[in-house]
Design a protein around this motif. Structure first.
Motif, PDB file in Angstrom:
ATOM      1  N   ASP A  98       0.824  -1.211   0.000  1.00 50.45           N
ATOM      2  CA  ASP A  98       0.000   0.000   0.000  1.00 50.45           C
ATOM      3  C   ASP A  98       0.858   1.261   0.000  1.00 50.45           C
ATOM      4  N   ARG A  99       2.076   1.170  -0.504  1.00 50.38           N
ATOM      5  CA  ARG A  99       2.980   2.326  -0.510  1.00 50.38           C
ATOM      6  C   ARG A  99       3.516   2.569  -1.918  1.00 50.38           C
ATOM      7  N   VAL A 140      -1.068   4.721   0.665  1.00 50.74           N
ATOM      8  CA  VAL A 140      -2.316   4.908  -0.055  1.00 50.74           C
ATOM      9  C   VAL A 140      -3.247   3.743   0.251  1.00 50.74           C
ATOM     10  N   ARG A 141      -4.502   3.886  -0.173  1.00 48.24           N
ATOM     11  CA  ARG A 141      -5.468   2.794  -0.003  1.00 48.24           C
ATOM     12  C   ARG A 141      -5.807   2.229  -1.370  1.00 48.24           C
ATOM     13  N   GLY A 150      -7.480  -0.128  -4.291  1.00 52.11           N
ATOM     14  CA  GLY A 150      -8.759  -0.789  -4.517  1.00 52.11           C
ATOM     15  C   GLY A 150      -8.562  -2.036  -5.344  1.00 52.11           C
ATOM     16  N   SER A 191      -7.700   6.312  -1.980  1.00 57.60           N
ATOM     17  CA  SER A 191      -7.381   7.532  -1.235  1.00 57.60           C
ATOM     18  C   SER A 191      -5.884   7.598  -0.985  1.00 57.60           C
ATOM     19  N   GLY A 192      -5.423   8.817  -0.621  1.00 60.11           N
ATOM     20  CA  GLY A 192      -4.016   9.007  -0.278  1.00 60.11           C
ATOM     21  C   GLY A 192      -3.155   9.513  -1.408  1.00 60.11           C
TER      22      GLY A 192
END
Length: 340
Positions: A278-279, A293-294, A296, A307-308
């Motif tokens: 998630d980075r 970040v998130r 999907g 998001s993020g």
């Protein structure tokens, strides 16, 4: 004078060291960046499949015997019960002839004993025995005549002979398919879906197909049926996908199946290789900043970011494994682009 020369040498060494430090630690690291894009993100379930008719059946021999007749009707229309092939019945017919000879003897023996019983020369139980022997032989004859039908291979349904195997003179083995009879249309794709993915698959979902025979064509199907019981050894479930009548896919072709589970419209997308879990890294003012970040929907090419991440950010791609957070970077010429 000697001290002056020493000072000059030390100054030169210090300058070289400072230059080397700048070269190795202060020089910006060249990176390639992309800008996030907007598009549809699809969550897919992948499987391998084979094209088959929706209605079809195999014709297999029930006995091991030599093939003596074959219809040579591959591609022809046949009706249910039509003879497709025959096996050698000489041994079976010889057995039937032996049973019929025994029946004639049993009949003669019964009639003889019946006459003796009528004259009170033989006991009634002797007549009962001959009748029992005759009944047994007649039952064997009925069974043998029924077994002779096993030497004839017939069409199990109205349809087309899709395939014909075996040659006259060859030995047919029980369970070996010699004929495939079915209706050419409609056609389906039989796909094997892993058990961890099957909970996300539902009847009515759209599926995208890829075939090596039609690499430039967009092929689609619809999930029509999911088998209630999976294969505990292969850990897969059988899924049938209905093909349109105008499909170019032929019976027996293999296809790659991507079942569309969910679609996120107008999603913010970055290349999947730009992410480490998630980075990801973005470039701000010539400095690489690591962001959480998130994600999907994850695809092989692009991943949705929920998001993020700012839509105008410059994302380093691929993810730089050795780059430190806060390191100075330089976007290389021609390396900036857009995520597809």
């Amino acid at each position: 004078m000697r001290y002056l020369r020493l000072l000059l040498v030390l100054a030169a060494v210090a300058a070289a060291a400072a230059g080397a430090y700048w070269w190795w630690f202060g020089r910006p690291v060249p990176v390639a960046t992309v800008q996030p894009t907007r598009g549809d993100a699809a969550e897919l379930v992948y499987a391998n499949g084979v094209v088959e008719p929706r209605y079809w059946a195999k014709v297999t021999p029930l006995v091991r015997e030599r093939i003596v007749e074959r219809c040579d009707c591959e591609g022809a229309e046949v009706t249910r019960g039509a003879v497709l092939g025959r096996l050698d019945t000489r041994e079976a017919e010889a057995t039937l002839a032996e049973l019929e000879a025994r029946r004639r003897l049993a009949l003669a023996d019964r009639d003889r004993i019946a006459a003796l019983v009528g004259r009170n020369i033989a006991a009634g139980k002797e007549l009962d025995r001959t009748r029992s022997d005759l009944a047994q032989i007649e039952a064997l004859i009925v069974g043998q005549k029924a077994r002779l039908e096993n030497y004839v291979m017939r069409a199990p349904m109205d349809g087309t002979v899709l395939r014909e195997d075996g040659e006259v003179g060859e030995i047919a083995e029980p369970g070996e398919a010699l004929f495939w009879v079915g209706r050419p249309f409609p056609r389906v794709v039989i796909a094997d879906v892993n058990e961890e993915d099957i909970p996300r698959v539902a009847v009515g979902q759209r599926a995208l197909l890829r075939s090596d025979a039609f690499v430039d064509r967009s092929l689609e199907s619809i999930v029509d049926n999911i088998t209630p019981k999976g294969d505990p050894v292969a850990k897969t479930y059988r899924v049938r996908l209905m093909l349109p009548d105008d499909t170019p896919l032929m019976i027996g072709m293999s296809v790659d199946v991507n079942i569309v589970v969910r679609v996120s419209a107008d999603a913010l997308l970055v290349p999947s290789v730009a992410l480490d879990g998630d980075r990801l890294y973005v470039v701000e003012g010539g400095v690489a900043e690591r962001r959480a970040v998130r994600p999907g929907i994850r695809g092989t090419e692009a991943t949705e970011i929920l998001s993020g991440l700012d839509p105008g950010a410059r994302v380093i791609s691929p993810y730089p494994e050795t780059l430190a957070d806060g390191a100075r970077v330089e976007v290389t010429a021609g390396a900036a682009g857009r995520a597809e």
